[in-house]
Design a protein around this motif. Structure first.
Motif, PDB file in Angstrom:
ATOM      1  N   MET B 167       0.846  -1.205   0.000  1.00 37.92           N
ATOM      2  CA  MET B 167       0.000   0.000   0.000  1.00 37.92           C
ATOM      3  C   MET B 167       0.875   1.246   0.000  1.00 37.92           C
ATOM      4  SD  MET B 167      -2.934  -0.900   2.764  1.00 37.92           S
ATOM      5  CE  MET B 167      -3.511  -2.555   2.965  1.00 37.92           C
ATOM      6  N   GLY B 168       2.019   1.166   0.702  1.00 33.89           N
ATOM      7  CA  GLY B 168       2.928   2.311   0.783  1.00 33.89           C
ATOM      8  C   GLY B 168       3.519   2.683  -0.576  1.00 33.89           C
ATOM      9  N   LEU B 169       3.558   1.707  -1.477  1.00 35.60           N
ATOM     10  CA  LEU B 169       4.095   2.009  -2.807  1.00 35.60           C
ATOM     11  C   LEU B 169       3.163   2.905  -3.614  1.00 35.60           C
ATOM     12  CD1 LEU B 169       5.618  -1.480  -3.712  1.00 35.60           C
ATOM     13  CD2 LEU B 169       6.764   0.525  -2.793  1.00 35.60           C
ATOM     14  N   LEU B 170       1.966   3.159  -3.048  1.00 36.30           N
ATOM     15  CA  LEU B 170       1.037   4.102  -3.692  1.00 36.30           C
ATOM     16  C   LEU B 170       1.647   5.492  -3.825  1.00 36.30           C
ATOM     17  CD1 LEU B 170      -2.360   3.318  -1.920  1.00 36.30           C
ATOM     18  CD2 LEU B 170      -1.902   3.134  -4.364  1.00 36.30           C
ATOM     19  N   LYS B 171       2.680   5.759  -3.011  1.00 34.82           N
ATOM     20  CA  LYS B 171       3.261   7.115  -3.052  1.00 34.82           C
ATOM     21  C   LYS B 171       3.860   7.436  -4.419  1.00 34.82           C
ATOM     22  CE  LYS B 171       7.893   6.237  -1.196  1.00 34.82           C
ATOM     23  NZ  LYS B 171       8.810   6.511  -0.115  1.00 34.82           N
ATOM     24  N   ARG B 172       4.054   6.390  -5.231  1.00 35.99           N
ATOM     25  CA  ARG B 172       4.620   6.619  -6.563  1.00 35.99           C
ATOM     26  C   ARG B 172       3.572   7.115  -7.554  1.00 35.99           C
ATOM     27  NH1 ARG B 172       8.191   1.071  -7.222  1.00 35.99           N
ATOM     28  NH2 ARG B 172       9.660   1.505  -5.545  1.00 35.99           N
ATOM     29  N   VAL B 173       2.285   6.980  -7.207  1.00 37.01           N
ATOM     30  CA  VAL B 173       1.244   7.381  -8.155  1.00 37.01           C
ATOM     31  C   VAL B 173       0.735   8.780  -7.791  1.00 37.01           C
ATOM     32  CG1 VAL B 173       0.558   4.988  -8.502  1.00 37.01           C
ATOM     33  CG2 VAL B 173      -0.691   6.391  -6.858  1.00 37.01           C
ATOM     34  N   LYS B 174      -0.015   9.339  -8.711  1.00 34.63           N
ATOM     35  CA  LYS B 174      -0.576  10.667  -8.489  1.00 34.63           C
ATOM     36  C   LYS B 174      -1.534  10.619  -7.292  1.00 34.63           C
ATOM     37  CE  LYS B 174      -2.895  14.265 -11.155  1.00 34.63           C
ATOM     38  NZ  LYS B 174      -3.744  14.526 -12.322  1.00 34.63           N
ATOM     39  N   ILE B 180      -2.010   7.606   1.121  1.00 36.96           N
ATOM     40  CA  ILE B 180      -1.274   6.970   2.232  1.00 36.96           C
ATOM     41  C   ILE B 180      -1.592   7.668   3.546  1.00 36.96           C
ATOM     42  CG2 ILE B 180       1.032   6.543   3.170  1.00 36.96           C
ATOM     43  CD1 ILE B 180       1.992   6.157   0.312  1.00 36.96           C
ATOM     44  N   ARG B 181      -1.611   9.006   3.499  1.00 37.38           N
ATOM     45  CA  ARG B 181      -1.924   9.749   4.734  1.00 37.38           C
ATOM     46  C   ARG B 181      -3.345   9.457   5.208  1.00 37.38           C
ATOM     47  NH1 ARG B 181       0.827  15.508   5.440  1.00 37.38           N
ATOM     48  NH2 ARG B 181       2.919  15.022   4.783  1.00 37.38           N
TER      49      ARG B 181
END
Lengths: 194, 199
Positions: B167-174, B180-181
């Motif tokens: 789920m943390g890898l979502l930071k790579r998307v717009k 994440i926050r």
């Protein structure tokens, strides 16, 4: 002989046994797979061997050598108490921490530590492999099967771990080692708690 | 890389299927299988455990290397130490409160994008891991197959961390940072509800 091994032998005895004692040999191969502590010890020995790529083959041979010594001692009637099982769990925990932590200041001693852990794991797994109801040729075929099965399994794990090329793959091995260390510590505590 | 992806997935799918085929087909109810499954289920079914462990993975992914792998390595090992305390029934006060607090603190850390030094993050995760491990360890000796239970709950814990990292890898998307926050906020709120006994 554990009931599970008897069950294994019964399962694999064919109608016409082509080679005498071959079913004991097969049961010996499968024996390490049905003892959780032995499975973990073999896997973590493979990880330890893979930790120093230049020595992987030598370390897996050392594990097999230790195993041979332990199995021979067991076959010759050396019986050890439950301390062996506790020592196996301790080796699993220590090896898991060693692989997972990958401490840079231990690099100087890494070769000696790896050999120590691999040989100890082999000897202890061998000593803990006991087939009470077998004797003579059947016993030695069973022990030979265990030697082959555990050695091949450790070698395969080490080769698999050595395939790691990407940083995340090395990390995956260390994460798996930390899980094995955690399981080993809990099993050790359970054994001590009775 | 793409060529290798399908066979790799197929192989893993086969092995996962192989692991569970006996359970699915034979429904034997044997001790080790039941112990393994109950160990596997314990962290997954306990919402207070699952939110904290997802938060560890999320926070690790948020902090980046080396925290992304250090935190999930630290958590199971320290959790096992807590498990040992639980097995030996060593009195540890405030276990349930600190398990709930772990959700609040770790969720808030993700929400606020808190970036402490690595050793502080590891110490925080390690501290909470002790209490999560204690709760599991206290149930271990009573399990049908304690060894199976150990293997099950360590594997489940690790898998939940991995899902958090995923789920943390979502930071790579717009708008990934926002997502994440939001997850961090959800975890902190869940932890707060546990803390005040609402859940």
């Amino acid at each position: 002989m554990p009931a599970a091994v008897q069950h294994l032998i019964a399962l694999i005895i064919p109608a016409h046994v082509p080679v005498k004692n071959i079913s004991e040999f097969y049961a010996g191969i499968l024996h390490p797979l049905i003892v959780p502590a032995h499975v973990l010890a073999i896997i973590i020995a493979g990880f330890v061997a893979a930790r120093i790529p230049a020595y992987t083959l030598s370390l897996t041979r050392s594990f097999a050598g230790g195993l041979l010594v332990g199995l021979c001692a067991s076959g010759l009637g050396l019986r050890v108490d439950e301390t062996t099982a506790l020592l196996i769990l301790m080796i699993i925990f220590l090896s898991g921490v060693y692989v997972a932590a990958n401490l840079p200041h231990l690099q100087k001693y890494a070769t000696n530590i790896s050999y120590g852990l691999a040989i100890s794991a082999g000897i202890l797994v061998g000593l803990d492999t006991v087939f009470n109801d077998l004797d003579g040729a059947a016993l030695w075929w069973c022990l030979l099967g265990t030697l082959v099965g555990a050695s091949v399994m450790s070698f395969v794990v080490a080769r698999f771990a050595r395939l790691a090329r990407q940083p995340w793959q090395h990390i995956a091995v260390r994460v798996a080692a930390s899980w094995i260390a955690a399981i080993g510590l809990l099993m050790l505590a359970l054994a001590l708690a009775g | 890389m793409a060529k290798n992806a399908a066979p790799f997935s197929a192989v893993w799918f086969f092995w996962i299927g192989f692991l569970f085929c006996d359970v699915a087909c034979a429904h034997t109810g044997s001790g080790s299988v039941n112990g393994f499954l109950s160990g596997l289920a314990h962290p997954v079914l306990g919402l207070d455990h699952i939110v904290a462990m997802v938060a560890v993975g999320l926070w690790g992914a948020w902090l980046g290397a080396p925290a992304i792998w250090l935190l999930p390595v630290v958590f199971p090992m320290v959790m096992a130490v807590g498990g040992v305390l639980g097995i030996f029934k060593v009195p540890v006060p405030g276990v349930e409160i600190l398990i709930a607090a772990s959700g609040v603190v770790l969720g808030a850390s993700v929400l606020t994008a808190f970036r402490p030094p690595l050793w502080v993050a590891a110490a925080m995760v390690g501290l909470f891991a002790v209490f999560h491990g204690y709760a599991h360890g206290a149930e271990l000796p009573g399990a049908q197959s304690p060894v199976g239970y150990c293997v099950g709950f360590v594997l489940a814990t690790g898998m939940i961390h991995l899902s958090g990292i995923g789920m943390g890898l979502l930071k790579r998307v717009k708008r990934g940072e926002w997502m994440i926050r939001s997850l961090g906020a959800g975890i902190a709120v869940t932890g707060t509800l546990f803390l005040f006994g609402v859940l």
